[in-house]
Design an enzyme around this catalytic site. Structure first.
Site, PDB file in Angstrom:
ATOM      1  N   VAL A  13     -12.998   0.327  -6.815  1.00  0.00           N
ATOM      2  CA  VAL A  13     -11.726  -0.023  -6.162  1.00  0.00           C
ATOM      3  C   VAL A  13     -11.961  -0.722  -4.820  1.00  0.00           C
ATOM      4  CG1 VAL A  13      -9.561   0.903  -5.240  1.00  0.00           C
ATOM      5  CG2 VAL A  13     -10.507   1.834  -7.355  1.00  0.00           C
ATOM      6  N   LYS A 102      -6.284  10.431  -5.062  1.00  0.00           N
ATOM      7  CA  LYS A 102      -5.261  11.321  -5.641  1.00  0.00           C
ATOM      8  C   LYS A 102      -5.458  12.776  -5.269  1.00  0.00           C
ATOM      9  CE  LYS A 102      -7.284   9.118  -8.672  1.00  0.00           C
ATOM     10  NZ  LYS A 102      -7.967   8.619  -9.880  1.00  0.00           N
ATOM     11  N   GLU A 125       0.716   3.982  -3.231  1.00  0.00           N
ATOM     12  CA  GLU A 125       1.094   3.508  -4.576  1.00  0.00           C
ATOM     13  C   GLU A 125      -0.061   3.654  -5.569  1.00  0.00           C
ATOM     14  OE1 GLU A 125       3.335   2.756  -7.223  1.00  0.00           O
ATOM     15  OE2 GLU A 125       4.390   1.860  -5.546  1.00  0.00           O
ATOM     16  N   ILE A 132       1.088   0.497 -11.975  1.00  0.00           N
ATOM     17  CA  ILE A 132       2.533   0.668 -12.192  1.00  0.00           C
ATOM     18  C   ILE A 132       3.202   0.971 -10.848  1.00  0.00           C
ATOM     19  CG2 ILE A 132       4.334   1.992 -13.358  1.00  0.00           C
ATOM     20  CD1 ILE A 132       2.350   2.731 -15.514  1.00  0.00           C
ATOM     21  N   GLU A 186     -13.264   8.245 -13.482  1.00  0.00           N
ATOM     22  CA  GLU A 186     -13.780   8.640 -12.174  1.00  0.00           C
ATOM     23  C   GLU A 186     -15.315   8.704 -12.266  1.00  0.00           C
ATOM     24  OE1 GLU A 186     -11.404   9.400  -9.567  1.00  0.00           O
ATOM     25  OE2 GLU A 186     -10.260   8.412 -11.126  1.00  0.00           O
ATOM     26  N   LYS A 201      -1.569  13.551  -9.962  1.00  0.00           N
ATOM     27  CA  LYS A 201      -0.554  12.485  -9.910  1.00  0.00           C
ATOM     28  C   LYS A 201       0.851  13.076 -10.070  1.00  0.00           C
ATOM     29  CE  LYS A 201      -3.863   9.093 -11.582  1.00  0.00           C
ATOM     30  NZ  LYS A 201      -4.552   8.552 -12.762  1.00  0.00           N
ATOM     31  N   GLY A 298      -8.343   0.888 -13.496  1.00  0.00           N
ATOM     32  CA  GLY A 298      -9.046  -0.395 -13.488  1.00  0.00           C
ATOM     33  C   GLY A 298      -9.095  -0.989 -12.094  1.00  0.00           C
TER      34      GLY A 298
END
Ligand code: HSE
Length: 323
Positions: A13, A102, A125, A132, A186, A201, A298
């Site tokens: 990420v 998270k 987000e 999403i 992960e 989440k 992703g």
């Protein structure tokens, strides 16, 4: 001016954020009126080979990051600590923070938001269903609705594995390995396949919608690791799909949560959610049921959510000199 950005964590990420900040340079300048430069990156191993310009400081000390006086910190690490302590310090120094973490946010997100007092941006987000825009939708476009139920597929890795096993006859370990290679899982995929990731989440959504979370120990939590051949055959015979589903419902004022594999008939809204996609249905008293679907994991979808958070924060939060 030039906006100084720091990235904490340079895995899948973190690298995605760096890439988008380069490839979308002009568009970002147009959107926020300033150039964005990555000035520092926090990593575990500073000796690892990375192809970064010399003016980017790569360090394993958070103090080095703060010394650069960044305007925004993108946090893409795992675990509650040291991430929570870092972001607290950042907020106290009037640095906007955007996170994809998270585990940390489910446990401490509300404390960060409180600390920021709406003067500092706290973007999250990317913590929930990656690409999403569910957090933005709930915070800005469904504010008047009382949401009575949230149900969704919230883990991309699990959905990828289930789809590959049911539709392509892959084994669990083959499918998991593919999900890891594609950067969906992960670093330690236990959280994905045991349901913890979807649970975190769901708790983030609960906090956002109800300003509280169910007692964590009361949430029934089952992952997909114990599904066996018989389960798959049984689903196929009945024309059903097994999907890993997280549900949060307000029942007589009490929050009830479950995270578990379910056998879904074709009529169920989550039946057709395939591969790495996630989907979230929310039921509001005014709007009825709304479902958002998209990539749940992703590199670019997750980094995309973080960059969009940053743009939103920069466009709407007071500039530093006015804080
Ligand atoms: N490992 C997570 C998933 C990444 O598969 O959903 C996105 O949160």
């Amino acid at each position: 001016m030039t906006i100084k950005a720091a990235i904490l964590g340079f895995g899948t990420v973190g690298q995605g954020i760096y890439e988008i900040l380069q490839t979308k340079r002009r568009q970002l300048h147009k959107l926020i009126g300033d150039k964005v430069e990555v000035t520092s990156i926090l990593v575990h191993n500073v000796h690892k080979e990375r192809f970064l310009p010399d003016n980017v400081i790569v360090t394993d000390r958070f103090d080095d990051v703060l010394n650069q006086k960044p305007d925004v910190i993108f946090e893409a690490t795992v675990g509650i600590e040291p991430s929570y302590s870092y972001l607290k310090q950042a907020i106290d120094q009037h640095i906007h923070v955007v996170t994809a973490n998270k585990v940390m946010f489910a446990a401490c997100g509300h404390k960060l938001i409180q600390r920021a007092e709406q003067r500092i941006g706290v973007g999250y987000e990317a913590t929930t269903a990656a690409g999403i825009p569910i957090i933005g939708t709930l915070t800005t476009l469904l504010q008047t609705n009382n949401i009575t139920k949230v149900q969704g597929i919230l883990n991309g890795t699990s959905n990828y594995i289930l789809t590959a096993m049911q539709d392509q006859n892959k084994t669990f370990s083959e499918a998991l390995q593919e999900a890891q290679t594609k950067g969906y899982a992960e670093a330690d995929p236990t959280n994905d396949i045991e349901g913890h990731d979807a649970f975190y989440k769901l708790m983030i959504l609960s906090q956002l919608l109800y300003e509280k979370q169910p007692d964590w120990s009361a949430v029934s939590l089952t992952g997909i690791s114990n599904l066996n051949e018989t389960d798959l055959i049984s689903a196929e015979e009945k024309g059903e799909k097994i999907r890993h589903v997280a549900t949060l419902e307000l029942v007589d004022g009490e929050l009830k949560g479950t995270v578990e594999p379910l056998f879904l008939p074709p009529s169920h809204g989550l039946f057709g959610i395939e591969g790495v996609d996630n989907a979230i249905s929310v039921t509001g008293d005014l709007v009825g049921s709304v479902t958002l679907r998209g990539p749940g994991a992703g590199q670019l979808p997750t980094a995309s959510a973080m960059i969009e958070d940053f743009v939103q924060i920069w466009q709407t939060t007071p500039a530093k000199q006015f804080i």
